[in-house]
Design a protein around this motif. Sequence first.
Motif, PDB file in Angstrom:
ATOM      1  N   PRO A  57      -7.559   4.251  -3.454  1.00 49.72           N
ATOM      2  CA  PRO A  57      -7.140   2.873  -3.091  1.00 49.72           C
ATOM      3  C   PRO A  57      -7.881   1.796  -3.870  1.00 49.72           C
ATOM      4  O   PRO A  57      -7.280   0.808  -4.308  1.00 49.72           O
ATOM      5  CB  PRO A  57      -7.459   2.810  -1.597  1.00 49.72           C
ATOM      6  N   ARG A  58      -9.203   2.003  -4.066  1.00 51.50           N
ATOM      7  CA  ARG A  58      -9.966   1.008  -4.831  1.00 51.50           C
ATOM      8  C   ARG A  58      -9.492   0.931  -6.277  1.00 51.50           C
ATOM      9  O   ARG A  58      -9.326  -0.160  -6.841  1.00 51.50           O
ATOM     10  CB  ARG A  58     -11.452   1.373  -4.766  1.00 51.50           C
ATOM     11  N   LYS A  59      -9.259   2.100  -6.891  1.00 51.68           N
ATOM     12  CA  LYS A  59      -8.763   2.114  -8.264  1.00 51.68           C
ATOM     13  C   LYS A  59      -7.374   1.479  -8.355  1.00 51.68           C
ATOM     14  O   LYS A  59      -7.058   0.787  -9.335  1.00 51.68           O
ATOM     15  CB  LYS A  59      -8.717   3.545  -8.789  1.00 51.68           C
ATOM     16  N   THR A  60      -6.565   1.707  -7.333  1.00 55.71           N
ATOM     17  CA  THR A  60      -5.210   1.120  -7.335  1.00 55.71           C
ATOM     18  C   THR A  60      -5.288  -0.396  -7.267  1.00 55.71           C
ATOM     19  O   THR A  60      -4.565  -1.111  -7.992  1.00 55.71           O
ATOM     20  CB  THR A  60      -4.407   1.670  -6.150  1.00 55.71           C
ATOM     21  N   ARG A  61      -6.147  -0.906  -6.387  1.00 55.81           N
ATOM     22  CA  ARG A  61      -6.301  -2.380  -6.312  1.00 55.81           C
ATOM     23  C   ARG A  61      -6.839  -2.942  -7.616  1.00 55.81           C
ATOM     24  O   ARG A  61      -6.402  -4.017  -8.075  1.00 55.81           O
ATOM     25  CB  ARG A  61      -7.234  -2.723  -5.155  1.00 55.81           C
ATOM     26  N   GLU A  62      -7.786  -2.244  -8.233  1.00 53.73           N
ATOM     27  CA  GLU A  62      -8.329  -2.721  -9.505  1.00 53.73           C
ATOM     28  C   GLU A  62      -7.251  -2.716 -10.597  1.00 53.73           C
ATOM     29  O   GLU A  62      -7.169  -3.642 -11.416  1.00 53.73           O
ATOM     30  CB  GLU A  62      -9.509  -1.844  -9.915  1.00 53.73           C
ATOM     31  N   LEU A  63      -6.392  -1.684 -10.607  1.00 50.86           N
ATOM     32  CA  LEU A  63      -5.305  -1.625 -11.581  1.00 50.86           C
ATOM     33  C   LEU A  63      -4.307  -2.762 -11.378  1.00 50.86           C
ATOM     34  O   LEU A  63      -3.846  -3.383 -12.351  1.00 50.86           O
ATOM     35  CB  LEU A  63      -4.600  -0.268 -11.468  1.00 50.86           C
ATOM     36  N   GLU A  64      -3.999  -3.055 -10.121  1.00 53.11           N
ATOM     37  CA  GLU A  64      -3.082  -4.164  -9.843  1.00 53.11           C
ATOM     38  C   GLU A  64      -3.673  -5.498 -10.307  1.00 53.11           C
ATOM     39  O   GLU A  64      -2.973  -6.355 -10.854  1.00 53.11           O
ATOM     40  CB  GLU A  64      -2.769  -4.197  -8.353  1.00 53.11           C
ATOM     41  N   ARG A  65      -5.004  -5.656 -10.090  1.00 48.51           N
ATOM     42  CA  ARG A  65      -5.645  -6.898 -10.550  1.00 48.51           C
ATOM     43  C   ARG A  65      -5.587  -7.028 -12.072  1.00 48.51           C
ATOM     44  O   ARG A  65      -5.294  -8.103 -12.616  1.00 48.51           O
ATOM     45  CB  ARG A  65      -7.098  -6.928 -10.057  1.00 48.51           C
ATOM     46  N   LEU A  66      -5.878  -5.920 -12.776  1.00 47.43           N
ATOM     47  CA  LEU A  66      -5.847  -5.956 -14.238  1.00 47.43           C
ATOM     48  C   LEU A  66      -4.430  -6.227 -14.753  1.00 47.43           C
ATOM     49  O   LEU A  66      -4.241  -6.953 -15.745  1.00 47.43           O
ATOM     50  CB  LEU A  66      -6.376  -4.645 -14.799  1.00 47.43           C
ATOM     51  N   GLU A  67      -3.435  -5.649 -14.077  1.00 48.50           N
ATOM     52  CA  GLU A  67      -2.048  -5.899 -14.488  1.00 48.50           C
ATOM     53  C   GLU A  67      -1.673  -7.361 -14.296  1.00 48.50           C
ATOM     54  O   GLU A  67      -0.981  -7.955 -15.134  1.00 48.50           O
ATOM     55  CB  GLU A  67      -1.105  -4.999 -13.699  1.00 48.50           C
ATOM     56  N   SER A  68      -2.126  -7.939 -13.170  1.00 49.31           N
ATOM     57  CA  SER A  68      -1.836  -9.368 -12.942  1.00 49.31           C
ATOM     58  C   SER A  68      -2.530 -10.254 -13.978  1.00 49.31           C
ATOM     59  O   SER A  68      -1.992 -11.304 -14.373  1.00 49.31           O
ATOM     60  CB  SER A  68      -2.259  -9.766 -11.533  1.00 49.31           C
TER      61      SER A  68
END
Length: 271
Positions: free
Chosen positions: A204-215
């Motif tokens: 979950p933490r990696k997923t949130r970090e990936l979403e932030r980087l994509e944004s």
Amino acid sequence: MLLNLQQSQELSIVKLSEPILATHIPGEEKRSSDVSADALENLSPASLEADLGHYKELFSKLRFSYLEQVTKEKFLRAIVGYPPLIVEHQENVEFEQQLAEAKVKLKAQKEEVKVMVGELESRGRELSRRYGTIQLQTSQLESLPTDIANLESTLQLLRETQSPSSTNTSLSLPLPATLALLSTRGAEFAQLNHQLKSLESALPRKTRELERLESELRPLELQKQGSTAAAKEARRRKEEGSQGQGDDLEERGRWWRGVEAGLKRMLEVEG
């Protein structure tokens, strides 16, 4: 070796009861007890215990009859004898004291005998139980060679009928090596499960970090696309200027290069 020892020292109730059977008189009057008629032929602990109780009762009656007859005989001899036997009162008192002391000693000896008999009975039951266990284990040991031979023949038959023969050496390992391999594989499986749980907890933490980087990357992508389009437009105009179709293309080119340098610094791209 165990069979020879067992045959040489065979224990049975029949052998233990031979001294009792030797004293049995065939023409003896049949006793009136609860023991069955064939108790002497089919001996068992219960029948022996019944016989013991019966003989105790007979001995008690016999002792009473003996004491009665002896007392009568002594009394008659004392009366008819010459000179007659006269016993004084003081002698009776002394005899009664001696009798009381003898009774106390007899009672103490009876208690000792009772304790000894109880210990012997408990030891006999324990030995009987152990002997039964040994008999059972002996019968099991006797059947072990046949069982082992049957298992070996079955195993050989399975090896011969196995088709196709496996080239995996792990499938033909002996039992200790198989158990060791199974333990190793189990440890590796546990380690992999631990790593998998760690990765699942971090997902979950990696997923949130990936979403932030994509944004954060979307505006930069848009800027890159705009810069690319502008660069293409500048190149087109430069080509047109080289053909005499533009007057300030060089100035615009410097401006676009400045914009491109700024975008590269924003995108952390080396110039």
